[in-house]
Design a protein around this motif. Sequence first.
Motif, PDB file in Angstrom:
ATOM      1  N   ALA A 171       0.846  -1.205   0.000  1.00  0.00           N
ATOM      2  CA  ALA A 171       0.000   0.000   0.000  1.00  0.00           C
ATOM      3  C   ALA A 171       0.877   1.249   0.000  1.00  0.00           C
ATOM      4  CB  ALA A 171      -0.935  -0.009   1.210  1.00  0.00           C
ATOM      5  N   GLN A 172       1.947   1.218   0.771  1.00  0.00           N
ATOM      6  CA  GLN A 172       2.855   2.367   0.820  1.00  0.00           C
ATOM      7  C   GLN A 172       3.519   2.579  -0.541  1.00  0.00           C
ATOM      8  OE1 GLN A 172       3.241   4.594   3.296  1.00  0.00           O
ATOM      9  NE2 GLN A 172       4.523   5.730   1.880  1.00  0.00           N
ATOM     10  N   GLN A 173       3.899   1.502  -1.198  1.00  0.00           N
ATOM     11  CA  GLN A 173       4.510   1.624  -2.532  1.00  0.00           C
ATOM     12  C   GLN A 173       3.521   2.196  -3.542  1.00  0.00           C
ATOM     13  OE1 GLN A 173       5.925  -2.353  -3.287  1.00  0.00           O
ATOM     14  NE2 GLN A 173       7.961  -1.899  -2.480  1.00  0.00           N
ATOM     15  N   ARG A 174       2.262   1.761  -3.462  1.00  0.00           N
ATOM     16  CA  ARG A 174       1.244   2.299  -4.378  1.00  0.00           C
ATOM     17  C   ARG A 174       1.025   3.792  -4.133  1.00  0.00           C
ATOM     18  NH1 ARG A 174      -1.542  -2.587  -3.016  1.00  0.00           N
ATOM     19  NH2 ARG A 174      -3.057  -1.390  -1.826  1.00  0.00           N
ATOM     20  N   ILE A 175       1.035   4.198  -2.874  1.00  0.00           N
ATOM     21  CA  ILE A 175       0.890   5.620  -2.544  1.00  0.00           C
ATOM     22  C   ILE A 175       2.057   6.410  -3.140  1.00  0.00           C
ATOM     23  CG2 ILE A 175       1.003   7.295  -0.643  1.00  0.00           C
ATOM     24  CD1 ILE A 175      -0.610   5.266   1.033  1.00  0.00           C
TER      25      ILE A 175
ATOM     26  N   ILE B  35      -6.007   9.380  -2.000  1.00  0.00           N
ATOM     27  CA  ILE B  35      -6.767   9.481  -0.743  1.00  0.00           C
ATOM     28  C   ILE B  35      -7.271   8.099  -0.330  1.00  0.00           C
ATOM     29  CG2 ILE B  35      -8.902  10.368   0.284  1.00  0.00           C
ATOM     30  CD1 ILE B  35      -8.379  12.962  -1.383  1.00  0.00           C
ATOM     31  N   LEU B  36      -7.820   7.360  -1.293  1.00  0.00           N
ATOM     32  CA  LEU B  36      -8.316   6.015  -0.989  1.00  0.00           C
ATOM     33  C   LEU B  36      -7.182   5.097  -0.548  1.00  0.00           C
ATOM     34  CD1 LEU B  36     -10.895   5.501  -3.890  1.00  0.00           C
ATOM     35  CD2 LEU B  36     -11.375   5.873  -1.454  1.00  0.00           C
ATOM     36  N   LEU B  37      -6.049   5.188  -1.230  1.00  0.00           N
ATOM     37  CA  LEU B  37      -4.900   4.356  -0.849  1.00  0.00           C
ATOM     38  C   LEU B  37      -4.374   4.727   0.527  1.00  0.00           C
ATOM     39  CD1 LEU B  37      -2.965   4.100  -4.223  1.00  0.00           C
ATOM     40  CD2 LEU B  37      -4.010   2.220  -2.956  1.00  0.00           C
ATOM     41  N   GLN B  38      -4.379   6.004   0.848  1.00  0.00           N
ATOM     42  CA  GLN B  38      -3.929   6.417   2.181  1.00  0.00           C
ATOM     43  C   GLN B  38      -4.869   5.876   3.260  1.00  0.00           C
ATOM     44  OE1 GLN B  38      -3.672  10.641   1.501  1.00  0.00           O
ATOM     45  NE2 GLN B  38      -1.463  10.562   1.167  1.00  0.00           N
TER      46      GLN B  38
ATOM     47  N   HIS C 282      -4.116   2.260   3.552  1.00  0.00           N
ATOM     48  CA  HIS C 282      -2.847   2.089   4.253  1.00  0.00           C
ATOM     49  C   HIS C 282      -3.036   2.261   5.756  1.00  0.00           C
ATOM     50  CE1 HIS C 282       1.148   3.357   5.781  1.00  0.00           C
ATOM     51  NE2 HIS C 282       1.546   2.353   5.011  1.00  0.00           N
ATOM     52  N   LEU C 283      -3.810   3.271   6.147  1.00  0.00           N
ATOM     53  CA  LEU C 283      -4.074   3.485   7.573  1.00  0.00           C
ATOM     54  C   LEU C 283      -4.825   2.305   8.179  1.00  0.00           C
ATOM     55  CD1 LEU C 283      -5.057   7.273   7.653  1.00  0.00           C
ATOM     56  CD2 LEU C 283      -2.993   6.216   8.588  1.00  0.00           C
ATOM     57  N   ARG C 284      -5.786   1.764   7.430  1.00  0.00           N
ATOM     58  CA  ARG C 284      -6.553   0.611   7.916  1.00  0.00           C
ATOM     59  C   ARG C 284      -5.628  -0.598   8.110  1.00  0.00           C
ATOM     60  NH1 ARG C 284      -8.890  -3.993   6.404  1.00  0.00           N
ATOM     61  NH2 ARG C 284      -8.080  -3.923   4.294  1.00  0.00           N
ATOM     62  N   VAL C 285      -4.814  -0.889   7.098  1.00  0.00           N
ATOM     63  CA  VAL C 285      -3.904  -2.040   7.178  1.00  0.00           C
ATOM     64  C   VAL C 285      -2.858  -1.810   8.262  1.00  0.00           C
ATOM     65  CG1 VAL C 285      -2.150  -3.352   5.915  1.00  0.00           C
ATOM     66  CG2 VAL C 285      -4.289  -2.773   4.792  1.00  0.00           C
ATOM     67  N   ASP C 286      -2.390  -0.567   8.402  1.00  0.00           N
ATOM     68  CA  ASP C 286      -1.413  -0.264   9.449  1.00  0.00           C
ATOM     69  C   ASP C 286      -2.016  -0.516  10.834  1.00  0.00           C
ATOM     70  OD1 ASP C 286       1.224   0.871  10.234  1.00  0.00           O
ATOM     71  OD2 ASP C 286      -0.042   2.421  11.150  1.00  0.00           O
ATOM     72  N   GLY C 287      -3.283  -0.130  11.005  1.00  0.00           N
ATOM     73  CA  GLY C 287      -3.952  -0.398  12.282  1.00  0.00           C
ATOM     74  C   GLY C 287      -4.081  -1.890  12.556  1.00  0.00           C
TER      75      GLY C 287
END
Length: 139
Positions: free
Chosen positions: A25-29, A81-84, A87-92
């Motif tokens: 997700a971070q790479q896609r961002i 925005i959607l990827l961020q 990313h926040l969801r997966v990070d949590g």
Amino acid sequence: MKQLQRLCQQEERKLSQLGRQRGEAQQRIESIAQQQRSLGEMLDEYQQYSPKVACSLLLQNSNNLQLALRPMQARLTRQQILLQQEHLRVDGLWRQQLGRQQGIKWLYQKRKQDKIELNNRQEQKQLDDLASRARTNRS
């Protein structure tokens, strides 16, 4: 004990999988951000043509390209925005899983250490009993 060890391994696999998802997700961002920078540079370049210097065909082409690039830029912004958010969801989830995995690993290590200590106490008791019997037999 084996079940706890298996559970610990399962949790480590889940943590690893979430870590990969988090990294992807971070790479896609970062990829989207790079695309946005490129589009922004292109837009800046096409906006620099002034009517005094450029011919009408060049101005028309520049204007058409700007009109084509702006929706692309808006789509990239929405994607970012959607990827961020993803990313926040997966990070949590990753952080939750990390806590769970560490807790289970701690419990497994604690039980393993308790079992070793119990075995050591039992072995020491047996040695003490043997020593006591040996003293009794000598008397």
